[in-house]
Design a protein around this motif. Structure first.
Motif, mmCIF file in Angstrom:
data_model
loop_
_atom_site.group_PDB
_atom_site.id
_atom_site.type_symbol
_atom_site.label_atom_id
_atom_site.label_comp_id
_atom_site.label_asym_id
_atom_site.label_seq_id
_atom_site.Cartn_x
_atom_site.Cartn_y
_atom_site.Cartn_z
ATOM 1 N N THR A 7 22.593 -6.869 -9.516
ATOM 2 C CA THR A 7 22.844 -8.285 -9.256
ATOM 3 C C THR A 7 21.964 -9.125 -10.174
ATOM 4 O O THR A 7 21.323 -8.604 -11.083
ATOM 5 C CB THR A 7 22.585 -8.611 -7.771
ATOM 6 N N LYS A 14 24.489 -8.426 -16.548
ATOM 7 C CA LYS A 14 24.972 -7.506 -15.513
ATOM 8 C C LYS A 14 26.072 -6.598 -16.038
ATOM 9 O O LYS A 14 26.077 -5.390 -15.773
ATOM 10 C CB LYS A 14 25.467 -8.283 -14.291
ATOM 11 N N ASP A 30 32.530 -3.102 -9.398
ATOM 12 C CA ASP A 30 32.032 -4.456 -9.602
ATOM 13 C C ASP A 30 32.777 -5.445 -8.717
ATOM 14 O O ASP A 30 34.001 -5.367 -8.558
ATOM 15 C CB ASP A 30 32.188 -4.863 -11.075
ATOM 16 N N ASN A 31 32.000 -6.379 -8.140
ATOM 17 C CA ASN A 31 32.573 -7.495 -7.378
ATOM 18 C C ASN A 31 33.462 -7.029 -6.228
ATOM 19 O O ASN A 31 34.546 -7.571 -5.986
ATOM 20 C CB ASN A 31 33.377 -8.409 -8.313
ATOM 21 N N GLY A 57 28.207 -3.698 -8.178
ATOM 22 C CA GLY A 57 27.857 -4.981 -8.764
ATOM 23 C C GLY A 57 28.115 -6.120 -7.803
ATOM 24 O O GLY A 57 29.221 -6.254 -7.273
ATOM 25 N N LEU A 58 27.086 -6.922 -7.540
ATOM 26 C CA LEU A 58 27.207 -8.088 -6.661
ATOM 27 C C LEU A 58 26.656 -9.305 -7.383
ATOM 28 O O LEU A 58 25.616 -9.232 -8.033
ATOM 29 C CB LEU A 58 26.410 -7.887 -5.360
ATOM 30 N N ASP A 59 27.345 -10.444 -7.278
ATOM 31 C CA ASP A 59 26.835 -11.657 -7.907
ATOM 32 C C ASP A 59 27.324 -12.884 -7.154
ATOM 33 O O ASP A 59 27.931 -12.782 -6.090
ATOM 34 C CB ASP A 59 27.203 -11.723 -9.389
ATOM 35 N N LEU A 66 26.998 -13.282 0.273
ATOM 36 C CA LEU A 66 25.902 -12.528 -0.328
ATOM 37 C C LEU A 66 24.783 -12.290 0.678
ATOM 38 O O LEU A 66 24.149 -11.232 0.686
ATOM 39 C CB LEU A 66 25.347 -13.263 -1.548
ATOM 40 N N TYR A 87 17.774 -6.350 -10.248
ATOM 41 C CA TYR A 87 18.014 -7.787 -10.457
ATOM 42 C C TYR A 87 17.764 -8.121 -11.917
ATOM 43 O O TYR A 87 16.677 -7.875 -12.462
ATOM 44 C CB TYR A 87 17.087 -8.614 -9.564
ATOM 45 N N ILE A 125 20.684 -17.530 -5.176
ATOM 46 C CA ILE A 125 20.503 -16.070 -5.155
ATOM 47 C C ILE A 125 19.032 -15.664 -5.256
ATOM 48 O O ILE A 125 18.719 -14.485 -5.434
ATOM 49 C CB ILE A 125 21.302 -15.384 -6.276
ATOM 50 N N LEU A 128 17.804 -12.647 -3.292
ATOM 51 C CA LEU A 128 18.073 -11.298 -3.780
ATOM 52 C C LEU A 128 16.961 -10.821 -4.714
ATOM 53 O O LEU A 128 16.621 -9.633 -4.730
ATOM 54 C CB LEU A 128 19.411 -11.256 -4.516
#
Length: 291
Positions: A7, A14, A30-31, A57-59, A66, A87, A125, A128
């Protein structure tokens, strides 16, 4: 089963990190819609477990969920699952430059300026980053340097203290680097510029290294600087610093500073628990008159 959650700030690398981890044998997703997150972990724990290393993958595209994802990851960690959070970050000025070069806009910019989108995302974010096991600042990193750092952490499983150190040579006549944290002046050493046969060469050439290092003060400088940096690094890590730029300057950034920057870089490679690179900002500038 080993999991890595990737992330961080949009534009910080990323996608590059996911490709690198995929090359190392990780299966990357991803996502993923976050309502499916818990089910994703359940499914990967069962069956034949073809993929023993998975990356998620997280964003910011996942929006407010989130926070729910972070809570789910915390619970899964408490259950004993091997989950690491990586990160990726970069300075706002670097992110702004990257967006302008690619003609893209941050996810949260909307019709506002790019800077406002970056600020919104960083605010939303930040939690995170506080939970991350590994933080890599990509502000000064080339793609291959990011890949090498990820390989060190996730393939070679070396210790990483969430700090990336750049040893940077420069010439004072071109200005002190604006992002330097520590600045050292080596213009007290004899200057090979005044020897005609040495003038065209650089600190990367053995003739210049020999000339500069034959001065006893050069070795003493390296000894004292190494001792100070090794003292400072763990203290910077303790205070949460993720990027350290050590700038070493001479007149033109071609001879003495390059030699000493290379020397510091080689010494810091021993017992290294952080990212490390050397860069010569002004090496090719003013080739005919460089000092």
């Amino acid at each position: 089963m080993k999991y890595v959650v990737v992330t961080g700030m949009s534009g910080a690398g990323k996608a590059t990190a996911l490709r690198c981890l995929e090359d190392m044998g990780y299966f990357c997703v991803d996502n993923l819609p976050l309502p499916l997150l818990e089910k994703f972990f359940e499914l990967t724990e069962g069956g034949d477990q073809v993929h023993q290393q998975l990356v998620l993958g997280l964003d910011i595209r996942n929006g407010q969920t989130l926070h729910q994802a972070a809570e789910t990851i915390d619970l899964l960690k408490e259950e004993g699952k091997d989950i690491s959070i990586l990160y990726l970050d970069a300075d706002d000025t670097v992110l702004l430059k990257r967006y302008k070069e690619t003609r893209r806009i941050p996810p949260l910019a909307g019709s506002d300026r790019i800077e406002m989108g970056i600020n919104r995302e960083r605010s939303q974010i930040s939690f995170l980053k506080e939970k991350a096991d590994y933080i890599i600042d990509t502000s000064r990193l080339l793609t291959w340097e990011l890949n090498r750092t990820l390989e060190s952490i996730f393939h070679l499983e070396r210790q990483y203290d969430n700090l990336f150190v750049t040893v940077l040579s420069f010439g004072f006549k071109y200005g002190i680097p604006s992002d330097a944290d520590l600045v050292f002046d080596v213009r007290f050493l004899p200057n090979p510029y005044y020897i005609e046969a040495l003038r065209p060469k650089t600190g990367n050439d053995p003739e210049i290294r020999q000339f500069v290092m034959q001065s006893p003060e050069a070795g003493q400088f390296l000894d004292k600087l190494e001792d100070m940096i090794r003292f400072l690094i763990p203290n910077y890590v303790r205070e949460g610093k993720h990027s350290l730029v050590i700038a070493i300057g001479c007149t033109g950034g071609k001879h003495r500073s390059v030699t000493l920057a290379n020397g510091v870089y080689l010494r810091l490679q021993e017992n290294q628990t952080y990212g490390l690179r050397v860069e010569h900002r002004d090496l090719d500038k003013d080739a005919k008159r460089g000092k």
